[in-house]
Design a protein around this motif. Structure first.
Motif, PDB file in Angstrom:
ATOM      1  N   VAL A   1       0.839  -1.203   0.000  1.00 30.31           N
ATOM      2  CA  VAL A   1       0.000   0.000   0.000  1.00 30.31           C
ATOM      3  C   VAL A   1       0.872   1.251   0.000  1.00 30.31           C
TER       4      VAL A   1
ATOM      5  N   GLY B   1      -5.131   3.663  -2.364  1.00 32.82           N
ATOM      6  CA  GLY B   1      -4.693   3.079  -1.098  1.00 32.82           C
ATOM      7  C   GLY B   1      -5.845   2.523  -0.292  1.00 32.82           C
TER       8      GLY B   1
ATOM      9  N   SER C   1      -6.206  -1.399   0.631  1.00 31.55           N
ATOM     10  CA  SER C   1      -6.314  -1.737   2.055  1.00 31.55           C
ATOM     11  C   SER C   1      -7.595  -2.506   2.349  1.00 31.55           C
TER      12      SER C   1
END
Length: 116
Positions: free
Chosen positions: A50, A70, A74
């Motif tokens: 990430v 991101g 995630s």
């Protein structure tokens, strides 16, 4: 701030764009926490992924797109790890009765493990 921009507009207009770009590069270089690159081997591989992807997307495209990317990576990483933590315990109770006990989070990512 708006007043200073309006009052100093004639002066700021004389600054070459190349000088402003150089100043922006210096600010970004000094703002980045370069010591964090040495810590990448200490974090989980999905967190390191990430960090690397968000940094790359920020440089290539823009910060808003990097934040969304991101968040997406995630969320996928969390769904994958949470889906692997679900356990189903089968306990027979009597001759014709079975009790199923579910341990862990149950959501759309873990439901695929229990389909026949």
């Amino acid at each position: 701030l708006a007043g200073s921009v309006l009052l100093l507009a004639p002066v700021v207009g004389k600054i070459p764009v190349a000088a402003l770009v150089g100043l922006m590069f210096l600010v970004s270089i000094n703002t980045f926490a370069w010591g964090s690159l040495g810590l990448l081997h200490l974090v989980a591989w999905n967190d390191a992924l990430v960090i690397a992807v968000v940094t790359g997307v920020t440089i290539a495209i823009d910060l808003a797109t990097a934040v969304l990317t991101g968040l997406f990576i995630s969320a996928l990483s969390f769904a994958w790890s949470a889906a692997r933590e679900v356990r189903l315990l089968d306990e027979p109770e009597g001759e014709s009765t079975r009790v199923f006990r579910l341990r862990g989070p149950l959501f759309f990512g873990s439901a695929m493990s229990f389909q026949a």
